[in-house]
Design a protein around this motif. Structure first.
Motif, PDB file in Angstrom:
ATOM      1  N   THR A 179      31.525  91.613  47.767  1.00  0.00           N
ATOM      2  CA  THR A 179      32.354  90.773  46.907  1.00  0.00           C
ATOM      3  C   THR A 179      31.999  91.145  45.468  1.00  0.00           C
ATOM      4  O   THR A 179      31.339  92.163  45.235  1.00  0.00           O
ATOM      5  CB  THR A 179      32.097  89.274  47.196  1.00  0.00           C
ATOM      6  OG1 THR A 179      33.010  88.487  46.418  1.00  0.00           O
ATOM      7  CG2 THR A 179      30.670  88.873  46.883  1.00  0.00           C
ATOM      8  N   THR A 180      32.448  90.368  44.513  1.00  0.00           N
ATOM      9  CA  THR A 180      32.093  90.621  43.119  1.00  0.00           C
ATOM     10  C   THR A 180      31.443  89.379  42.529  1.00  0.00           C
ATOM     11  O   THR A 180      31.622  88.262  43.035  1.00  0.00           O
ATOM     12  CB  THR A 180      33.323  91.009  42.265  1.00  0.00           C
ATOM     13  OG1 THR A 180      34.283  89.943  42.302  1.00  0.00           O
ATOM     14  CG2 THR A 180      33.956  92.296  42.774  1.00  0.00           C
ATOM     15  N   VAL A 184      28.680  93.164  44.688  1.00  0.00           N
ATOM     16  CA  VAL A 184      27.441  92.708  45.320  1.00  0.00           C
ATOM     17  C   VAL A 184      27.694  92.538  46.817  1.00  0.00           C
ATOM     18  O   VAL A 184      28.838  92.387  47.251  1.00  0.00           O
ATOM     19  CB  VAL A 184      26.938  91.356  44.740  1.00  0.00           C
ATOM     20  CG1 VAL A 184      26.545  91.503  43.282  1.00  0.00           C
ATOM     21  CG2 VAL A 184      27.986  90.260  44.915  1.00  0.00           C
ATOM     22  N   VAL A 185      26.624  92.541  47.606  1.00  0.00           N
ATOM     23  CA  VAL A 185      26.771  92.245  49.028  1.00  0.00           C
ATOM     24  C   VAL A 185      27.295  90.814  49.165  1.00  0.00           C
ATOM     25  O   VAL A 185      26.927  89.926  48.396  1.00  0.00           O
ATOM     26  CB  VAL A 185      25.436  92.412  49.771  1.00  0.00           C
ATOM     27  CG1 VAL A 185      25.018  93.870  49.783  1.00  0.00           C
ATOM     28  CG2 VAL A 185      24.329  91.551  49.168  1.00  0.00           C
ATOM     29  N   TYR A 203      28.934  99.703  46.370  1.00  0.00           N
ATOM     30  CA  TYR A 203      27.567  99.587  45.868  1.00  0.00           C
ATOM     31  C   TYR A 203      27.283  98.108  45.709  1.00  0.00           C
ATOM     32  O   TYR A 203      28.156  97.265  45.884  1.00  0.00           O
ATOM     33  CB  TYR A 203      27.403 100.318  44.522  1.00  0.00           C
ATOM     34  CG  TYR A 203      28.042  99.576  43.361  1.00  0.00           C
ATOM     35  CD1 TYR A 203      27.307  98.648  42.618  1.00  0.00           C
ATOM     36  CD2 TYR A 203      29.382  99.756  43.027  1.00  0.00           C
ATOM     37  CE1 TYR A 203      27.898  97.937  41.575  1.00  0.00           C
ATOM     38  CE2 TYR A 203      29.975  99.061  41.994  1.00  0.00           C
ATOM     39  CZ  TYR A 203      29.230  98.150  41.268  1.00  0.00           C
ATOM     40  OH  TYR A 203      29.803  97.433  40.246  1.00  0.00           O
ATOM     41  N   SER A 204      26.057  97.757  45.365  1.00  0.00           N
ATOM     42  CA  SER A 204      25.727  96.360  45.087  1.00  0.00           C
ATOM     43  C   SER A 204      24.645  96.287  44.021  1.00  0.00           C
ATOM     44  O   SER A 204      23.743  97.135  43.979  1.00  0.00           O
ATOM     45  CB  SER A 204      25.224  95.653  46.350  1.00  0.00           C
ATOM     46  OG  SER A 204      24.780  94.324  46.052  1.00  0.00           O
ATOM     47  N   LEU A 205      24.756  95.295  43.158  1.00  0.00           N
ATOM     48  CA  LEU A 205      23.613  94.959  42.321  1.00  0.00           C
ATOM     49  C   LEU A 205      22.444  94.646  43.237  1.00  0.00           C
ATOM     50  O   LEU A 205      22.616  94.132  44.343  1.00  0.00           O
ATOM     51  CB  LEU A 205      23.926  93.749  41.434  1.00  0.00           C
ATOM     52  CG  LEU A 205      25.134  93.819  40.509  1.00  0.00           C
ATOM     53  CD1 LEU A 205      25.202  92.555  39.645  1.00  0.00           C
ATOM     54  CD2 LEU A 205      25.121  95.059  39.649  1.00  0.00           C
ATOM     55  N   ASP A 206      21.241  94.929  42.777  1.00  0.00           N
ATOM     56  CA  ASP A 206      20.072  94.777  43.642  1.00  0.00           C
ATOM     57  C   ASP A 206      18.924  94.143  42.866  1.00  0.00           C
ATOM     58  O   ASP A 206      18.912  94.136  41.626  1.00  0.00           O
ATOM     59  CB  ASP A 206      19.643  96.155  44.172  1.00  0.00           C
ATOM     60  CG  ASP A 206      18.543  96.086  45.218  1.00  0.00           C
ATOM     61  OD1 ASP A 206      18.562  95.136  46.027  1.00  0.00           O
ATOM     62  OD2 ASP A 206      17.673  96.972  45.227  1.00  0.00           O
ATOM     63  N   GLY A 207      17.939  93.636  43.605  1.00  0.00           N
ATOM     64  CA  GLY A 207      16.694  93.157  43.014  1.00  0.00           C
ATOM     65  C   GLY A 207      16.891  92.142  41.903  1.00  0.00           C
ATOM     66  O   GLY A 207      17.691  91.205  42.009  1.00  0.00           O
ATOM     67  N   GLY A 208      16.163  92.362  40.806  1.00  0.00           N
ATOM     68  CA  GLY A 208      16.229  91.438  39.682  1.00  0.00           C
ATOM     69  C   GLY A 208      17.586  91.386  39.020  1.00  0.00           C
ATOM     70  O   GLY A 208      17.945  90.379  38.402  1.00  0.00           O
TER      71      GLY A 208
END
Length: 284
Positions: A237-238, A248-249, A45-50
């Motif tokens: 990566t992280t 995160v990507v 998965y990845s954190l996204d957006g803001g």
């Protein structure tokens, strides 16, 4: 709401610094649970957006941000959905989507924190689980053919409006838009969900250049109107977020530039405030 098109004034609560901080803490708890499940089951998965922007620019929440956004490829999400049946702490959390909440009318999943209240102003009539949540945007393939890409974009738009219509008929800013959403709301939401599932299945049968979350538009329509390059979701990566490490990507700088252009630039001071409008909130 009274007669058709009548504007209703909803009593909002003030989003104080204490409320915002408690909201962020609960959202972070949801994110930690998701991260734990994904790491234990080799799900990307990845954190996204803001949220991704906050991690890069602030090493945590953007100080005035009021939500957490994540992205996940369809194949990873379906694995996550199955794993959550046995591994999600259901005493504390609820994985919400149209297969788990018959009243839900949003086109992407959320993880809700049980025993909390997050009531959006104007959404009081909706019956679905309304605890504090984080958003999980599932990414599907977009056709490479130019004509099919336009058709795909149109179908995504229609599905999104059908799902929003029961809220839009109350909150749309003009009389005519409220009438339009009232008419659209006569279309059963299951039509939009089945349509979206079919379009996703059809497009995911072969590899394509672009991917997107089908029921939510990207902020930079000039660059990301039809989606984002799928190659961005091949390496991860992280990064630090609120003192913890999350996925995160790998090429997050390119991704953020696509979404926001000069993403390190702060917005004007008058926009540095929460964007949510709540009529009810209860933390833990």
């Amino acid at each position: 709401m009274g007669s058709l098109g009548e504007e209703k004034q909803f009593k909002e609560i003030e989003i104080t610094d204490n409320i915002l901080k408690e909201l962020q803490n609960i959202q972070l708890e949801c994110l930690v649970e998701l991260d734990k499940i994904c790491r234990e089951n080799n799900i990307n998965y990845s954190l996204d957006g803001g949220t991704l922007l906050g991690a890069v620019r602030h090493k945590g929440f953007i100080p005035w941000d009021d939500d957490i956004d994540l992205i996940m490829l369809r194949e990873d999400y379906e694995k996550f959905f199955e794993v959550c049946k046995t591994e999600l702490d259901t005493e504390r959390f609820f994985l919400q989507e149209h297969r788990t909440d018959k009243f839900y009318n949003v086109g992407y999943p959320r993880i809700r924190r049980n025993n909390t209240v997050y009531q959006r102003a104007g959404h009081e009539h909706m019956k679905y689980h309304s605890g504090v949540f984080i958003d999980l945007f599932v990414l599907d393939n977009v056709p490479d053919n130019r004509i099919l890409r336009e058709l795909h974009y149109f179908l995504c738009f229609c599905n999104r409006k059908i799902l929003w219509s029961k809220t839009g008929k109350k909150l749309a800013p003009t009389f005519f838009k409220r009438i339009w959403f009232t008419l659209v709301s006569l279309i059963p939401k299951k039509v939009a969900f089945k349509s979206n599932d079919f379009v996703a299945w059809l497009c995911n049968r072969k590899e394509t250049e672009l991917i997107r979350h089908n029921t939510h538009p990207y902020p930079n329509q000039k660059v990301c109107k039809y989606g984002i390059p799928k190659k961005l979701l091949t390496e991860f990566t992280t990064i630090e977020f609120e003192g913890k490490e999350f996925m995160v990507v790998k090429d997050y700088e390119k991704y953020l530039t696509m979404l926001y252009n000069d993403y390190m630039k702060l917005p004007p001071e008058e926009k540095q405030k929460p964007s949510i409008h709540l009529s009810g909130f209860k933390g833990l």
